[in-house]
Design an enzyme around this catalytic site. Structure first.
Site, PDB file in Angstrom:
ATOM      1  N   LYS A 197      33.556  59.326  17.347  1.00 40.02           N
ATOM      2  CA  LYS A 197      34.970  59.666  17.266  1.00 40.02           C
ATOM      3  C   LYS A 197      35.839  58.494  17.717  1.00 40.02           C
ATOM      4  O   LYS A 197      36.811  58.128  17.059  1.00 40.02           O
ATOM      5  CB  LYS A 197      35.244  60.908  18.115  1.00 40.02           C
ATOM      6  CG  LYS A 197      36.649  61.470  17.979  1.00 40.02           C
ATOM      7  CD  LYS A 197      36.755  62.796  18.720  1.00 40.02           C
ATOM      8  CE  LYS A 197      38.121  63.430  18.504  1.00 40.02           C
ATOM      9  NZ  LYS A 197      38.218  64.747  19.159  1.00 40.02           N
TER      10      LYS A 197
ATOM     11  N   GLU B   5      26.163  54.236  23.809  1.00 35.88           N
ATOM     12  CA  GLU B   5      24.864  54.359  23.153  1.00 35.88           C
ATOM     13  C   GLU B   5      24.983  54.142  21.644  1.00 35.88           C
ATOM     14  O   GLU B   5      24.173  53.441  21.034  1.00 35.88           O
ATOM     15  CB  GLU B   5      24.257  55.735  23.434  1.00 35.88           C
ATOM     16  CG  GLU B   5      23.980  56.020  24.902  1.00 35.88           C
ATOM     17  CD  GLU B   5      25.125  56.751  25.583  1.00 35.88           C
ATOM     18  OE1 GLU B   5      24.877  57.407  26.600  1.00 35.88           O
ATOM     19  OE2 GLU B   5      26.285  56.643  25.097  1.00 35.88           O
TER      20      GLU B   5
ATOM     21  N   GLY C 116      33.846  67.106  19.860  1.00 33.42           N
ATOM     22  CA  GLY C 116      32.587  66.531  19.409  1.00 33.42           C
ATOM     23  C   GLY C 116      31.527  67.559  19.089  1.00 33.42           C
ATOM     24  O   GLY C 116      30.846  67.481  18.067  1.00 33.42           O
ATOM     25  N   ARG C 117      31.375  68.569  19.955  1.00 30.08           N
ATOM     26  CA  ARG C 117      30.312  69.546  19.722  1.00 30.08           C
ATOM     27  C   ARG C 117      30.695  70.591  18.683  1.00 30.08           C
ATOM     28  O   ARG C 117      29.913  71.494  18.393  1.00 30.08           O
ATOM     29  CB  ARG C 117      29.910  70.203  21.041  1.00 30.08           C
ATOM     30  CG  ARG C 117      31.031  70.828  21.829  1.00 30.08           C
ATOM     31  CD  ARG C 117      30.585  71.117  23.270  1.00 30.08           C
ATOM     32  NE  ARG C 117      31.650  71.606  24.118  1.00 30.08           N
ATOM     33  CZ  ARG C 117      32.536  70.829  24.733  1.00 30.08           C
ATOM     34  NH1 ARG C 117      32.495  69.518  24.565  1.00 30.08           N
ATOM     35  NH2 ARG C 117      33.479  71.349  25.509  1.00 30.08           N
TER      36      ARG C 117
ATOM     37  N   GLU D  70      27.910  72.353  27.883  1.00 29.76           N
ATOM     38  CA  GLU D  70      28.992  71.390  27.992  1.00 29.76           C
ATOM     39  C   GLU D  70      30.347  72.079  27.953  1.00 29.76           C
ATOM     40  O   GLU D  70      31.318  71.579  28.522  1.00 29.76           O
ATOM     41  CB  GLU D  70      28.891  70.344  26.880  1.00 29.76           C
ATOM     42  CG  GLU D  70      29.734  69.104  27.123  1.00 29.76           C
ATOM     43  CD  GLU D  70      29.388  67.952  26.197  1.00 29.76           C
ATOM     44  OE1 GLU D  70      28.577  67.097  26.590  1.00 29.76           O
ATOM     45  OE2 GLU D  70      29.929  67.925  25.080  1.00 29.76           O
TER      46      GLU D  70
ATOM     47  N   HIS E 294       2.684  80.211  23.549  1.00 29.49           N
ATOM     48  CA  HIS E 294       1.503  79.571  24.110  1.00 29.49           C
ATOM     49  C   HIS E 294       1.861  78.521  25.155  1.00 29.49           C
ATOM     50  O   HIS E 294       1.033  77.686  25.498  1.00 29.49           O
ATOM     51  CB  HIS E 294       0.669  78.964  22.984  1.00 29.49           C
ATOM     52  CG  HIS E 294       0.111  79.990  22.057  1.00 29.49           C
ATOM     53  ND1 HIS E 294      -1.134  80.566  22.237  1.00 29.49           N
ATOM     54  CD2 HIS E 294       0.645  80.590  20.958  1.00 29.49           C
ATOM     55  CE1 HIS E 294      -1.347  81.458  21.278  1.00 29.49           C
ATOM     56  NE2 HIS E 294      -0.287  81.490  20.489  1.00 29.49           N
TER      57      HIS E 294
ATOM     58  N   LYS F  11      28.671  57.795  33.207  1.00 30.26           N
ATOM     59  CA  LYS F  11      29.001  56.673  32.333  1.00 30.26           C
ATOM     60  C   LYS F  11      29.717  55.572  33.113  1.00 30.26           C
ATOM     61  O   LYS F  11      29.443  54.382  32.952  1.00 30.26           O
ATOM     62  CB  LYS F  11      29.895  57.136  31.181  1.00 30.26           C
ATOM     63  CG  LYS F  11      29.203  58.003  30.144  1.00 30.26           C
ATOM     64  CD  LYS F  11      30.196  58.340  29.042  1.00 30.26           C
ATOM     65  CE  LYS F  11      29.575  59.181  27.950  1.00 30.26           C
ATOM     66  NZ  LYS F  11      30.550  59.499  26.889  1.00 30.26           N
TER      67      LYS F  11
END
Length: 526
Positions: free
Chosen positions: A192, A198, A247-248, A333, A364, A492
């Site tokens: 964005k 990253e 963002g999400r 978040e 399992h 950050k």
């Protein structure tokens, strides 16, 4: 609100000691009273430790919290994200709300879907010919949404192969592109702000990997047009969205470009249509029959009334393997907050820990704890009634396991039942006495089952929107701002000086533990 919470607590006190076996024995029509439908979508709450009266108290709580009014303010474009003074209008991306005047949502959608179709048709190609592969570089919502949906909709993918790079660990990029031809690979940088550490580190790796053809084989999804141009991506290859898209919640925007290249414009529009159908239901259905509201309120019942802090999200569909991680970000978040919208401390526990893996694999690994552990972990099961591009016989095995796990969690197996079964098998009494405690299941462990016809783009869009609106309702009841994420910022900020310390030995102002670890890293890295 105080009286509404008191009514919920009173219902919990009444039901806490009542076993699910007894709730079903006392109400043979329980499934009909505690399950709700929207077209082919069914949500069954009958295996939760509640009853119709408890649901009524929870709906009254939602009304007291002003859920309907806050929903209407969000849809109207008011800045309900108060800390950032932003509107929250991801629904506008799929026609579930009106976009702000001047923001050309339809035109932007047509533009990035047109680019996707041009890539699919080979009209937009690499230096070596039509693109065979697409690498999406992003992190958080710019990665989790597309990668989850691309996996979920693999039967619909008939375009170039899709790959996703998110981790700043260089191994992620290196392993992803190891077998790809850079001359026939399109790289999409999804950020964005076009400043995410990253993502930009991986984008630089990708630019170097593409070499002299980078400008012709890179595209970007960002609001930072100038930053994209400075990086070398021409404006014709930049697809934007708006600051009212979190963002999400950005899968519905041009962040979904990689997915659109994989499934095509028609498939992407079907995804949007599914979400829009849930938006319409969320806006129009009374709270008592509103699926996202009810799903949210049952979650509040678990978290606040019963005191259960985690939820296991178990899709019985291998293609939904990334859905728990997607919902984990969406929920944790959004509602992992300790202050209310006005900055005062919250009065109750807020967002639960969301975790999970697909069934039957999960059976399992950690289901042992779910059945016989000392903690109660509510479970949300997700399943489709029929398979897509998969063996029908295997799907019957899958669904049988899903239904059996909910049954086992709810009803368990008593010591008397275990002993009777072992006697019927001819086991000696000393062995029965020795093993019966280990083979007893307490049951009384809650679960919700979400069932639909099949996992296609429409169904996936509807499912995602269901969880989006669930998170909204819970945030409204808890009084928190579900649309900021300041909790990701501190780490950050602290990483900056440490990067310099690791790269060139610059002294770092840090605590004694961190300084010691830095020294040890330098020593081991020589």
């Amino acid at each position: 609100m105080t009286d509404a919470w008191a009514a919920v607590d009173a219902a919990a006190a009444r039901l806490r000691a009542v076993h699910l076996r007894d709730l079903f024995a006392g109400d043979p029509g329980r499934f009909g009273r505690l399950s709700w439908q929207l077209d082919d979508l069914t949500i069954d709450f009958s295996k939760e430790k509640l009853d119709a009266a408890a649901i009524e108290s929870l709906v009254a709580l939602a009304r007291a919290a002003g859920v309907e009014a806050l929903r209407d303010r969000m849809v109207a474009g008011e800045p309900v994200n108060l800390t950032e003074r932003r509107a929250v209008l991801h629904m506008a991306l799929r026609g579930g709300a009106d976009a702000p005047a001047g923001d050309d949502v339809a035109g932007t959608l047509d533009r990035f879907l047109g680019f996707a179709e041009a890539v699919r048709a080979g009209k937009v190609a690499g230096s070596g010919g039509p693109f065979t592969d697409v690498v999406n570089i992003g992190i958080g919502g710019s990665d989790l949404g597309p990668v989850m949906a691309a996996r979920a909709l693999s039967p619909d993918r008939d375009g170039p192969r899709l790959h996703f790079v998110s981790n700043v660990d260089g191994a992620h990029f290196a392993d992803t592109v190891a077998a790809l031809d850079p001359a026939r690979t399109l790289v999409i940088v999804s950020s964005k702000t076009f400043t995410t550490l990253e993502t930009m580190a991986n984008a630089r790796l990708a630019r170097d990997w593409l070499g002299r053809h980078a400008a012709a084989q890179m595209a970007a999804v960002s609001t930072n047009i100038a930053g994209c141009a400075a990086f070398g991506i021409p404006q014709a290859r930049v697809f934007s969205f708006w600051d009212w898209v979190g963002g999400r919640y950005s899968l519905w925007s041009a962040i979904g470009l990689s997915l659109a290249i994989g499934i095509g414009a028609e498939g992407f529009r079907a995804l949007l249509a599914g979400a829009q159908a849930m938006d319409r239901h969320f806006r129009e259905a009374p709270l008592e029959r509103n699926l996202p509201v009810l799903l949210a309120l049952v979650g509040i019942w678990r978290r606040n009334a019963m005191g259960w802090p985690t939820v296991a999200l178990i899709p019985y569909d291998q293609r939904l393997e990334r859905f728990p991680a997607y919902v984990q970000q969406l929920d944790m978040e959004s509602n992992g907050k300790r202050v209310r919208r006005d900055g005062t401390p919250v009065a109750t526990a807020t967002g639960p820990v969301i975790w999970g893996e697909p069934g039957t694999n999960a059976q399992h690994s950690f289901f042992q704890l779910l059945h016989q552990g000392t903690d109660i972990v509510p479970v949300d099961f997700i399943a489709a009634a029929r398979p897509r591009a998969a063996d029908a016989g295997h799907h019957a095995l899958l669904l049988a396991n899903c239904l059996a796990q909910g049954q086992a969690l709810a009803f368990g197996r008593t010591a008397a039942e275990v002993e009777a079964e072992m006697r019927a098998d001819g086991k000696p009494e000393d062995e029965i006495a020795r093993l019966a405690p280990h083979r007893t299941f307490p049951g009384d462990r809650p679960s919700t089952t979400i069932l639909f016809r099949e996992l296609d783009p429409f169904a996936l869009g509807r499912l995602i929107a269901l969880f989006e609106h669930k998170v909204f309702v819970q945030g409204a009841v808890w009084g928190v701002n579900s649309y900021d994420q300041w909790g990701v910022e501190l780490g950050k900020a602290l990483a900056g000086p440490l990067i310099a310390a690791l790269r060139d030995g610059t002294p770092a102002e840090a605590d004694a533990s961190t300084r010691g670890l830095l020294a040890r890293v330098r020593e081991l890295g020589r």
